[in-house]
Scaffold this motif. Structure first.
Motif, PDB file in Angstrom:
ATOM      1  N   LEU A   1       1.849   1.336 -12.158  1.00 50.92           N
ATOM      2  CA  LEU A   1       2.079   1.702 -10.758  1.00 50.92           C
ATOM      3  C   LEU A   1       3.308   0.978 -10.212  1.00 50.92           C
ATOM      4  CD1 LEU A   1       0.996   3.497  -8.520  1.00 50.92           C
ATOM      5  CD2 LEU A   1      -0.365   1.563  -7.701  1.00 50.92           C
ATOM      6  N   ALA A   2       3.497  -0.265 -10.621  1.00 46.45           N
ATOM      7  CA  ALA A   2       4.698  -0.995 -10.200  1.00 46.45           C
ATOM      8  C   ALA A   2       5.954  -0.275 -10.685  1.00 46.45           C
ATOM      9  CB  ALA A   2       4.653  -2.423 -10.737  1.00 46.45           C
ATOM     10  N   ALA A   3       5.927   0.201 -11.930  1.00 49.00           N
ATOM     11  CA  ALA A   3       7.073   0.949 -12.458  1.00 49.00           C
ATOM     12  C   ALA A   3       7.282   2.247 -11.680  1.00 49.00           C
ATOM     13  CB  ALA A   3       6.865   1.246 -13.941  1.00 49.00           C
ATOM     14  N   ALA A   4       6.175   2.902 -11.331  1.00 48.80           N
ATOM     15  CA  ALA A   4       6.262   4.179 -10.618  1.00 48.80           C
ATOM     16  C   ALA A   4       6.941   4.041  -9.267  1.00 48.80           C
ATOM     17  CB  ALA A   4       4.866   4.768 -10.442  1.00 48.80           C
ATOM     18  N   VAL A   5       6.756   2.891  -8.602  1.00 47.42           N
ATOM     19  CA  VAL A   5       7.328   2.690  -7.260  1.00 47.42           C
ATOM     20  C   VAL A   5       8.573   1.808  -7.295  1.00 47.42           C
ATOM     21  CG1 VAL A   5       5.067   3.023  -6.198  1.00 47.42           C
ATOM     22  CG2 VAL A   5       5.852   0.696  -6.706  1.00 47.42           C
ATOM     23  N   GLY A   6       9.089   1.555  -8.500  1.00 44.64           N
ATOM     24  CA  GLY A   6      10.310   0.760  -8.614  1.00 44.64           C
ATOM     25  C   GLY A   6      10.128  -0.701  -8.241  1.00 44.64           C
TER      26      GLY A   6
ATOM     27  N   ILE B   1      -1.497  -6.757  -9.677  1.00 45.80           N
ATOM     28  CA  ILE B   1      -0.489  -6.238  -8.742  1.00 45.80           C
ATOM     29  C   ILE B   1      -0.169  -7.283  -7.683  1.00 45.80           C
ATOM     30  CG2 ILE B   1      -1.904  -5.123  -6.938  1.00 45.80           C
ATOM     31  CD1 ILE B   1       0.893  -3.270  -8.730  1.00 45.80           C
ATOM     32  N   THR B   2      -1.183  -8.063  -7.283  1.00 49.13           N
ATOM     33  CA  THR B   2      -0.989  -9.100  -6.258  1.00 49.13           C
ATOM     34  C   THR B   2      -0.210 -10.291  -6.806  1.00 49.13           C
ATOM     35  OG1 THR B   2      -3.059  -8.444  -5.181  1.00 49.13           O
ATOM     36  CG2 THR B   2      -2.164 -10.597  -4.614  1.00 49.13           C
ATOM     37  N   ALA B   3      -0.547 -10.725  -8.008  1.00 51.60           N
ATOM     38  CA  ALA B   3       0.068 -11.931  -8.571  1.00 51.60           C
ATOM     39  C   ALA B   3       1.455 -11.685  -9.146  1.00 51.60           C
ATOM     40  CB  ALA B   3      -0.837 -12.506  -9.664  1.00 51.60           C
ATOM     41  N   ASN B   4       1.660 -10.512  -9.743  1.00 51.31           N
ATOM     42  CA  ASN B   4       2.893 -10.282 -10.508  1.00 51.31           C
ATOM     43  C   ASN B   4       3.925  -9.419  -9.806  1.00 51.31           C
ATOM     44  OD1 ASN B   4       1.650 -11.764 -12.484  1.00 51.31           O
ATOM     45  ND2 ASN B   4       1.219 -10.045 -13.850  1.00 51.31           N
ATOM     46  N   TYR B   5       3.538  -8.732  -8.735  1.00 51.70           N
ATOM     47  CA  TYR B   5       4.472  -7.824  -8.067  1.00 51.70           C
ATOM     48  C   TYR B   5       4.449  -8.080  -6.557  1.00 51.70           C
ATOM     49  CZ  TYR B   5       4.347  -5.556 -12.614  1.00 51.70           C
ATOM     50  OH  TYR B   5       4.436  -5.298 -13.976  1.00 51.70           O
ATOM     51  N   PRO B   6       5.088  -9.148  -6.108  1.00 52.48           N
ATOM     52  CA  PRO B   6       5.028  -9.533  -4.691  1.00 52.48           C
ATOM     53  C   PRO B   6       5.641  -8.507  -3.747  1.00 52.48           C
ATOM     54  CG  PRO B   6       6.672 -10.834  -5.889  1.00 52.48           C
ATOM     55  CD  PRO B   6       5.889 -10.097  -6.917  1.00 52.48           C
ATOM     56  N   ASN B   7       6.516  -7.646  -4.252  1.00 52.77           N
ATOM     57  CA  ASN B   7       7.143  -6.644  -3.386  1.00 52.77           C
ATOM     58  C   ASN B   7       6.378  -5.318  -3.356  1.00 52.77           C
ATOM     59  OD1 ASN B   7       9.312  -8.337  -2.620  1.00 52.77           O
ATOM     60  ND2 ASN B   7      10.337  -7.914  -4.564  1.00 52.77           N
ATOM     61  N   VAL B   8       5.267  -5.271  -4.081  1.00 51.25           N
ATOM     62  CA  VAL B   8       4.375  -4.112  -4.001  1.00 51.25           C
ATOM     63  C   VAL B   8       3.188  -4.513  -3.139  1.00 51.25           C
ATOM     64  CG1 VAL B   8       2.933  -2.493  -5.285  1.00 51.25           C
ATOM     65  CG2 VAL B   8       5.090  -3.293  -6.283  1.00 51.25           C
ATOM     66  N   LYS B   9       3.046  -3.874  -2.000  1.00 51.64           N
ATOM     67  CA  LYS B   9       2.029  -4.259  -1.023  1.00 51.64           C
ATOM     68  C   LYS B   9       0.860  -3.265  -1.029  1.00 51.64           C
ATOM     69  CE  LYS B   9       4.823  -7.530   0.428  1.00 51.64           C
ATOM     70  NZ  LYS B   9       4.548  -8.950   0.062  1.00 51.64           N
ATOM     71  N   VAL B  10      -0.339  -3.798  -1.196  1.00 57.24           N
ATOM     72  CA  VAL B  10      -1.546  -2.967  -1.096  1.00 57.24           C
ATOM     73  C   VAL B  10      -1.900  -2.853   0.383  1.00 57.24           C
ATOM     74  CG1 VAL B  10      -3.961  -2.695  -1.761  1.00 57.24           C
ATOM     75  CG2 VAL B  10      -2.336  -3.744  -3.365  1.00 57.24           C
ATOM     76  N   VAL B  11      -1.589  -1.721   0.972  1.00 52.66           N
ATOM     77  CA  VAL B  11      -1.768  -1.547   2.418  1.00 52.66           C
ATOM     78  C   VAL B  11      -2.958  -0.672   2.771  1.00 52.66           C
ATOM     79  CG1 VAL B  11       0.698  -1.901   2.847  1.00 52.66           C
ATOM     80  CG2 VAL B  11      -0.176   0.425   2.502  1.00 52.66           C
ATOM     81  N   ALA B  12      -3.547  -0.018   1.770  1.00 49.59           N
ATOM     82  CA  ALA B  12      -4.711   0.840   2.028  1.00 49.59           C
ATOM     83  C   ALA B  12      -5.741   0.601   0.934  1.00 49.59           C
ATOM     84  CB  ALA B  12      -4.294   2.308   2.044  1.00 49.59           C
ATOM     85  N   ARG B  13      -6.983   0.394   1.347  1.00 52.48           N
ATOM     86  CA  ARG B  13      -8.085   0.184   0.405  1.00 52.48           C
ATOM     87  C   ARG B  13      -9.202   1.155   0.747  1.00 52.48           C
ATOM     88  NH1 ARG B  13      -8.277  -6.097  -1.330  1.00 52.48           N
ATOM     89  NH2 ARG B  13      -6.113  -6.638  -0.885  1.00 52.48           N
ATOM     90  N   GLN B  14      -9.668   1.881  -0.268  1.00 58.05           N
ATOM     91  CA  GLN B  14     -10.724   2.863  -0.046  1.00 58.05           C
ATOM     92  C   GLN B  14     -11.767   2.739  -1.149  1.00 58.05           C
ATOM     93  OE1 GLN B  14     -11.344   5.396   2.477  1.00 58.05           O
ATOM     94  NE2 GLN B  14     -13.251   5.087   1.359  1.00 58.05           N
ATOM     95  N   GLY B  15     -12.981   2.353  -0.765  1.00 55.05           N
ATOM     96  CA  GLY B  15     -14.068   2.293  -1.732  1.00 55.05           C
ATOM     97  C   GLY B  15     -14.622   3.679  -2.008  1.00 55.05           C
ATOM     98  N   ILE B  16     -15.045   3.896  -3.249  1.00 51.97           N
ATOM     99  CA  ILE B  16     -15.630   5.178  -3.649  1.00 51.97           C
ATOM    100  C   ILE B  16     -17.041   4.903  -4.162  1.00 51.97           C
ATOM    101  CG2 ILE B  16     -15.466   7.160  -5.200  1.00 51.97           C
ATOM    102  CD1 ILE B  16     -12.435   6.753  -5.224  1.00 51.97           C
ATOM    103  N   ALA B  17     -18.039   5.156  -3.304  1.00 51.28           N
ATOM    104  CA  ALA B  17     -19.435   4.982  -3.702  1.00 51.28           C
ATOM    105  C   ALA B  17     -19.936   6.239  -4.403  1.00 51.28           C
ATOM    106  CB  ALA B  17     -20.290   4.666  -2.482  1.00 51.28           C
ATOM    107  N   ASP B  18     -19.591   7.396  -3.870  1.00 51.45           N
ATOM    108  CA  ASP B  18     -19.970   8.684  -4.460  1.00 51.45           C
ATOM    109  C   ASP B  18     -18.708   9.347  -5.009  1.00 51.45           C
ATOM    110  OD1 ASP B  18     -20.785  11.193  -5.154  1.00 51.45           O
ATOM    111  OD2 ASP B  18     -21.586  11.749  -3.180  1.00 51.45           O
TER     112      ASP B  18
END
Length: 359
Positions: free
Chosen positions: A177-182, A210-227
């Motif tokens: 994913l890091a490669a996909a977003v440059g 993604i958090t430890a190795n790619y500081p310029n990639v920000k996780v801004v949306a989190r969505q849990g999938i129960a079903d």
């Protein structure tokens, strides 16, 4: 004749077009259900004398699966190939369609056949536990895939448990994913919001990497999938709130990844790249056509089957097996899609995929 589980290359450096996927540093490791260190499936080996000993026993086996899918077909192919070498005869094969009550009933039916070995992926570690304990109690050697029923211990109740290299799969997803977003941008994190030994470890491995190795990639949306069957609905809501995402991670492909992909297509979103885990024909086809799917991280499914069958041989002759083993992972992009299908599922891609690739 000896039986061994082959080790395969890891496909590091897979790329999509001009975007190479680099391997970042590992910030964790896969652990077993009782905290065991992971041993590669390639460590399993039966000598010619041990194979002969198994063959002389004229043993029988049952396969009690959780579903019918490309995954279970490939696992079964690996199992059958090794069973042919070991002279083990298959007397039952069932599929529970993710219904733990049906799987429990399947186990009770199989128990009456008194197979020498049972290979299975438990759907629910609590509901099915008593049935697994009963079949182990009658002397059947049990080999487990990915999940251990509650209260069962390796060496006492089952031979071993085999699964993917879970942390490696999540790490590869982060690298892709890091490669996909440059290596910079906003991404979404669609994780399994349920107690799942496999999905939870893979999801956390992605997030940690993604958090430890790619500081310029920000996780801004989190969505849990129960079903998982509500994935498209959940994706539509998350993407409406975050229309400018550069990429998304999805916990597994079928159906969550396919649901996210459908949501992107329905809104005409061609910007957001998708990385998911496990092969899926709709996602592979989208990748082949140059759609949002950037990479799929897969396990060596056929190898899982070979390892399970080899472990059965261990149990039948009283040879101690490592309690927790993992099969290697691979990163699949458009550039190695055909090779990826062969390495993971031991077969060619679906005709729709090869047609889209112009092959």
């Amino acid at each position: 004749m000896a039986v061994a589980v082959a080790s395969c290359s890891s496909n590091e450096g897979a790329s999509e077009g001009s975007l190479p996927i680099k391997s970042s540093r590992a910030v964790g490791a896969t652990r077993g259900p009782h905290g065991e260190r992971a041993i590669p499936t390639s460590a399993l080996d039966l000598s010619p004398a041990e194979v002969a000993k198994v063959r002389s026993g004229h043993y029988t086996a049952a396969l009690v699966w959780h579903e019918e899918s490309d995954f279970t077909t490939a696992v079964t192919a690996g199992v059958r190939d090794v069973f042919d070498q070991l002279g083990i005869r298959l007397v039952a094969q069932t599929s529970a369609n993710f219904d733990p009550a049906k799987q429990k009933s399947d186990l009770e039916t199989v128990e009456a056949k008194k197979p020498s070995v049972l290979l299975s992926l438990p759907i629910d570690p609590v509901i099915t536990a008593s049935a697994y304990k009963a079949i182990a109690g009658q002397g059947t050697k049990v080999v487990l895939l990915s999940i251990v029923p509650q209260g069962m211990r390796p060496g006492r109740d089952y031979v071993d448990m085999i699964t993917d290299d879970l942390f490696e799969m999540g790490k590869r997803a982060a690298d892709a994913l890091a490669a996909a977003v440059g290596d910079k941008g906003k991404v979404g994190y669609f994780f399994r919001d349920a107690n799942s030994f496999v999905a939870n470890q893979r999801d956390q491995a992605f997030l940690k990497t993604i958090t430890a190795n790619y500081p310029n990639v920000k996780v801004v949306a989190r969505q849990g999938i129960a079903d998982p069957n509500r994935s498209e609905e959940l994706a539509n809501a998350a993407l409406t709130k975050n229309p400018d995402l550069d990429g998304v991670y999805v916990t597994f492909s079928e159906p969550p990844g396919e649901g996210v992909l459908a949501a992107l297509h329905s809104t005409g979103n061609t910007k957001t790249k998708v990385v998911s885990l496990d092969l899926s024909e709709p996602m592979a086809l989208d990748m082949a056509k140059g759609g949002p799917t950037f990479a799929l991280i897969a396990d060596r499914t056929y190898e899982l089957g070979r390892a399970m069958a080899t472990s059965a041989g261990y149990g039948l002759i009283g040879k101690r097996a490592p309690p927790f083993l993992v099969a290697p992972a691979l990163t699949i992009t458009k550039s190695n899609l055909v090779q990826g299908y062969r390495a993971s599922l031991h077969r060619a891609p679906p005709a729709s995929v090869t047609k889209a690739l112009g092959q």
